[in-house]
Design a protein around this motif. Structure first.
Motif, mmCIF file in Angstrom:
data_model
loop_
_atom_site.group_PDB
_atom_site.id
_atom_site.type_symbol
_atom_site.label_atom_id
_atom_site.label_comp_id
_atom_site.label_asym_id
_atom_site.label_seq_id
_atom_site.Cartn_x
_atom_site.Cartn_y
_atom_site.Cartn_z
ATOM 1 N N GLY A 132 86.310 18.643 15.356
ATOM 2 C CA GLY A 132 87.124 18.574 14.145
ATOM 3 C C GLY A 132 88.606 18.724 14.460
ATOM 4 N N GLY A 133 89.378 18.956 13.424
ATOM 5 C CA GLY A 133 90.834 19.046 13.604
ATOM 6 C C GLY A 133 91.473 19.713 12.399
ATOM 7 N N ILE A 134 92.789 19.745 12.409
ATOM 8 C CA ILE A 134 93.526 20.482 11.364
ATOM 9 C C ILE A 134 94.186 19.539 10.365
ATOM 10 C CG2 ILE A 134 93.919 22.577 12.728
ATOM 11 C CD1 ILE A 134 96.592 21.368 13.579
ATOM 12 N N TRP A 135 93.794 18.244 10.440
ATOM 13 C CA TRP A 135 94.457 17.256 9.577
ATOM 14 C C TRP A 135 94.147 17.497 8.101
ATOM 15 C CZ3 TRP A 135 98.109 14.719 11.951
ATOM 16 C CH2 TRP A 135 97.998 14.393 13.307
ATOM 17 N N LYS A 136 92.926 18.063 7.821
ATOM 18 C CA LYS A 136 92.654 18.325 6.396
ATOM 19 C C LYS A 136 91.832 19.599 6.261
ATOM 20 C CE LYS A 136 88.851 14.934 5.756
ATOM 21 N NZ LYS A 136 87.658 15.649 5.928
ATOM 22 N N SER A 137 91.879 20.162 5.042
ATOM 23 C CA SER A 137 91.077 21.358 4.719
ATOM 24 C C SER A 137 90.346 21.084 3.411
ATOM 25 C CB SER A 137 91.992 22.582 4.535
ATOM 26 O OG SER A 137 92.672 22.853 5.738
ATOM 27 N N PHE A 138 89.315 21.873 3.141
ATOM 28 C CA PHE A 138 88.545 21.627 1.912
ATOM 29 C C PHE A 138 87.986 22.940 1.375
ATOM 30 C CE2 PHE A 138 84.448 22.220 3.879
ATOM 31 C CZ PHE A 138 84.715 21.957 5.229
ATOM 32 N N CYS A 139 87.701 22.938 0.081
ATOM 33 C CA CYS A 139 87.099 24.121 -0.549
ATOM 34 C C CYS A 139 85.601 24.137 -0.230
ATOM 35 C CB CYS A 139 87.292 24.053 -2.070
ATOM 36 S SG CYS A 139 86.322 25.322 -2.938
ATOM 37 N N ILE A 140 85.110 25.261 0.248
ATOM 38 C CA ILE A 140 83.693 25.278 0.677
ATOM 39 C C ILE A 140 82.747 25.299 -0.528
ATOM 40 C CG2 ILE A 140 84.129 26.394 2.909
ATOM 41 C CD1 ILE A 140 83.158 29.024 1.683
ATOM 42 N N ASP A 141 83.316 25.514 -1.758
ATOM 43 C CA ASP A 141 82.421 25.496 -2.931
ATOM 44 C C ASP A 141 82.460 24.163 -3.672
ATOM 45 O OD1 ASP A 141 81.532 28.014 -2.401
ATOM 46 O OD2 ASP A 141 83.091 29.002 -3.576
ATOM 47 N N ASN A 143 84.510 21.457 -2.724
ATOM 48 C CA ASN A 143 84.847 20.346 -1.816
ATOM 49 C C ASN A 143 86.197 19.687 -2.108
ATOM 50 O OD1 ASN A 143 83.736 19.696 0.562
ATOM 51 N ND2 ASN A 143 82.600 17.902 -0.173
ATOM 52 N N LYS A 144 87.013 20.272 -2.949
ATOM 53 C CA LYS A 144 88.380 19.727 -3.136
ATOM 54 C C LYS A 144 89.055 19.730 -1.770
ATOM 55 C CE LYS A 144 92.810 20.478 -5.441
ATOM 56 N NZ LYS A 144 93.621 21.311 -6.359
ATOM 57 N N THR A 145 89.851 18.688 -1.468
ATOM 58 C CA THR A 145 90.475 18.643 -0.130
ATOM 59 C C THR A 145 91.998 18.707 -0.227
ATOM 60 O OG1 THR A 145 90.520 16.249 -0.179
ATOM 61 C CG2 THR A 145 88.643 17.264 0.958
ATOM 62 N N TRP A 146 92.595 19.185 0.877
ATOM 63 C CA TRP A 146 94.054 19.287 1.005
ATOM 64 C C TRP A 146 94.444 18.615 2.325
ATOM 65 C CZ3 TRP A 146 90.923 22.811 -1.236
ATOM 66 C CH2 TRP A 146 91.319 23.353 -2.454
ATOM 67 N N ASP A 147 95.617 17.953 2.344
ATOM 68 C CA ASP A 147 96.064 17.368 3.614
ATOM 69 C C ASP A 147 96.774 18.448 4.432
ATOM 70 O OD1 ASP A 147 98.966 15.674 2.153
ATOM 71 O OD2 ASP A 147 98.705 17.732 2.844
ATOM 72 N N TYR A 148 97.226 18.099 5.618
ATOM 73 C CA TYR A 148 97.797 19.085 6.557
ATOM 74 C C TYR A 148 98.958 19.857 5.929
ATOM 75 C CZ TYR A 148 100.219 20.908 10.656
ATOM 76 O OH TYR A 148 100.843 21.745 11.551
ATOM 77 N N GLU A 149 99.924 19.113 5.360
ATOM 78 C CA GLU A 149 101.126 19.777 4.804
ATOM 79 C C GLU A 149 100.736 20.752 3.689
ATOM 80 O OE1 GLU A 149 103.325 18.086 7.599
ATOM 81 O OE2 GLU A 149 103.935 19.647 6.177
#
Ligand code: APR
Length: 262
Positions: A132-141, A143-149
């Motif tokens: 994996g990588g740090i390009w995106k994150s997500f809510c574990i409940d 699944n909403k996602t956020w980009d790196y910035e």
């Protein structure tokens, strides 16, 4: 010795490696954290590795999914330190060497266990981030996602970033112990088809990445100045072990090849 390079006394390993690169048409790199230590990013199991730190709990729990769900603050304390390190890093000589090898058509792809994006920063295009990588994150409940910035703002403003939609814990898209890795089938295919596999800066202890070299059908060149776990390596494939500093070694290799980058 059947299947392996003999321990050739006083040989020039860089010259041998350069000759193998010149003969190869389909090179693949499997990289590990040792590839980035000269950029200032600690590895895990080397002498100054993260897993040698006295943290009061087993440091491997930093990337343990069950522990993350129990106490995400432990991971985020480490993650903020890691992200700070990333702010000023630059690719090493070896990252640039392999990017140049891809540009001249010899290297077909990179399978990296690293999440630091240094291969991409060096210009490599076909990079599979198996952990994996740090390009995106997500809510574990939800699944909403956020980009790196966006995720950086959250990581540095909350001890444990939480979803503004449902309050769930936000997790970067890094593969934790206990989770499925990414790009496994593509990585296995790449290794099977290559005629020269480089394993650079990895202790080869974490599966399934560490099992990839057993699929190799050509030759294997391992560059690691530390301990490499050999138990998963195929015994019938010519394998060269180079126990030297990665960047120093590839500078010597390029002396015999002459790739132009920097
Ligand atoms: N030159 C040569 N070898 C080096 C250098 C260097 N400059 N720096 C470090 N090394 C060696 C270390 O001695 C060590 O043997 O690289 C190896 C790195 O091994 P690890 O720290 O175990 O890293 P890696 O194999 O990538 O770990 C795999 O473990 O915790 C998980 O997800 C994490 O992706 C990581 C996985």
């Amino acid at each position: 010795m059947e299947g392996c390079f003999e321990k050739i006394p006083n040989c020039n390993l860089a010259q041998i490696c350069a000759d193998e690169i010149k003969k190869a048409n389909n090179i693949v790199l499997l990289s590990g954290a040792g590839m980035s230590t000269n950029a200032g990013i600690p590895d895990f199991r080397g002498p100054n590795g993260i897993y040698r730190r006295q943290l009061g709990v087993n440091p491997e729990r930093i990337f343990d999914i069950d522990y993350f769900l129990e106490d995400p603050s432990f991971f985020y304390k480490f993650h903020r330190e890691f992200l700070q390190t990333l702010k000023n890093i630059k690719p090493t000589y070896a990252h640039k060497f392999f990017a140049a090898l891809e540009k001249n058509g010899k290297l077909k792809g990179i399978i990296t266990q690293n999440i630091d994006s240094l291969h991409q920063m060096a210009g490599s295009k076909n990079v599979m981030e198996i952990h994996g990588g740090i390009w995106k994150s997500f809510c574990i409940d939800c699944n909403k996602t956020w980009d790196y910035e966006e995720s950086m703002k959250l990581v540095f403003s909350q001890e444990v970033p939480r979803c503004d939609r449902c309050g769930g814990i936000i997790k970067p898209d890094i593969v934790f112990f206990g989770e499925m890795v990414k790009h496994l089938e593509e990585s296995q295919k790449l290794v099977k088809e290559c005629d020269l596999l480089f394993v650079v800066g990895s202790s080869l202890v974490v599966t399934p990445a560490a099992l990839l070299p057993r699929l190799a059908r050509g030759k294997i060149i391992i560059v690691n100045k530390g301990e490499t776990n050999k138990s998963y390596l195929p015994s019938n494939i010519p394998t060269l072990h180079v126990e030297q500093d990665i960047d120093e070694f590839f500078k010597a290799v390029n002396y015999h090849i002459g790739l132009d980058f920097e």
